[in-house]
Design an enzyme around this catalytic site. Sequence first.
Site, mmCIF file in Angstrom:
data_model
loop_
_atom_site.group_PDB
_atom_site.id
_atom_site.type_symbol
_atom_site.label_atom_id
_atom_site.label_comp_id
_atom_site.label_asym_id
_atom_site.label_seq_id
_atom_site.Cartn_x
_atom_site.Cartn_y
_atom_site.Cartn_z
ATOM 1 N N LYS A 4 0.845 -1.205 0.000
ATOM 2 C CA LYS A 4 0.000 0.000 0.000
ATOM 3 C C LYS A 4 0.879 1.253 0.000
ATOM 4 O O LYS A 4 0.596 2.219 -0.707
ATOM 5 C CB LYS A 4 -0.936 -0.021 1.219
ATOM 6 C CG LYS A 4 -2.022 -1.092 1.079
ATOM 7 C CD LYS A 4 -2.785 -1.362 2.367
ATOM 8 C CE LYS A 4 -3.731 -2.544 2.148
ATOM 9 N NZ LYS A 4 -4.438 -2.962 3.366
ATOM 10 N N GLN A 13 -5.050 -1.808 9.608
ATOM 11 C CA GLN A 13 -4.732 -3.068 8.938
ATOM 12 C C GLN A 13 -5.239 -4.230 9.796
ATOM 13 O O GLN A 13 -4.852 -4.360 10.961
ATOM 14 C CB GLN A 13 -3.214 -3.170 8.718
ATOM 15 C CG GLN A 13 -2.781 -4.411 7.970
ATOM 16 C CD GLN A 13 -3.279 -4.438 6.514
ATOM 17 O OE1 GLN A 13 -3.246 -3.440 5.809
ATOM 18 N NE2 GLN A 13 -3.763 -5.597 6.084
ATOM 19 N N ASP A 20 -11.132 2.219 3.906
ATOM 20 C CA ASP A 20 -11.511 0.831 3.626
ATOM 21 C C ASP A 20 -13.020 0.667 3.451
ATOM 22 O O ASP A 20 -13.486 -0.419 3.117
ATOM 23 C CB ASP A 20 -11.058 -0.059 4.794
ATOM 24 C CG ASP A 20 -9.894 -0.951 4.417
ATOM 25 O OD1 ASP A 20 -9.620 -1.096 3.205
ATOM 26 O OD2 ASP A 20 -9.279 -1.531 5.332
#
Length: 292
Positions: free
Chosen positions: A54, A98, A121
């Site tokens: 990422k 994460q 997200d």
Amino acid sequence: MPAQRLDGRQLAAELEEVMAAAIASGLPRAGRPPGLAVLRVGDDPASGVYVANKEKACARVGLVSHGAHLDAATPQAEIEAKLRQLNQDPAVDGILVQLPVPDGLDDRSLLLELDPAKDADGLHPLNLGRLLRGEPGPRSCTPAGVMALLRSNGIDPAGKRAVVIGRSILVGQPMALMLQAANATVTVVHSRTADLAAHTREAEILVVAAGKPLMIGAEHVRPGAAVVDVGIHRKPEGGLCGDVRAAEVEPIASALSPVPGGVGPMTVTMLLLNTVRAWSQRFGLPDPAPGY
Ligand code: NAD
């Protein structure tokens, strides 16, 4: 005719260029590039690879990474305080935690701390609710990546029968809602479904997100179906495979996403897109990639 390859690497590269151009043209007005903060807690080895990917993608496209890596023993309250700090940080447009977080931490409470406008997200309950209601908002990255792959390959779900294997909040559930919003007739099947193949053989679009290596073969696939393989697994002998036995399905499907190189690269791209979109909205700039 062999199946059309739903090439996520290529589409990700194209969308990266589109985002880089949007950042370059918006920069004079915004005065700063978009910022993405990836919060990693503990040392899950797979997470280390994902976070590094990422951050590399951010660097390629022109986003600034504001990552933080906290020790596995960090108390919940301290992580929540860090998230509140990122919510307030004017240089940060997107934040993600994460997953998985170490045992003993409550990931649902962490998600609730996020400013929904910075939810890169798309997993904050408010944004899942917006998806359910058909309202705009950041979308969950993996299913949004699947929709982008279908769209860019000319596969319109409208009026089609779609079957989603898996009902997780990360993939299966938002996938079903997105396909339904695109006017498909959607069936969700899962680990307790009786006679899985009877359902999947009806699908003109089959999205496989069961997390079971190589479980879907020719017997599950309707000839001419578009098959999207979300699964990703490390093979004992090395290399990666998906949930689909690609060699068997490829000759009968009309389209198939490879593993690796299908949905995986798209997930990272949609994360960046959610962040660049939040930045564009903040500064009154045009949408960076309309329709995606
Ligand atoms: P999960 O384990 O949370 O959910 C799996 C779902 O599949 C469950 O709803 C379960 O009911 C269903 N299922 C399990 N076994 C089944 C069976 N035999 N028949 C029918 N349904 C079955 O997993 P997840 O988080 O939704 O992820 C699914 C897969 O996608 C995993 O392999 C994961 O690694 C992968 N994934 C890939 C990406 C990517 O970027 N490529 C992103 C997220 C997840």
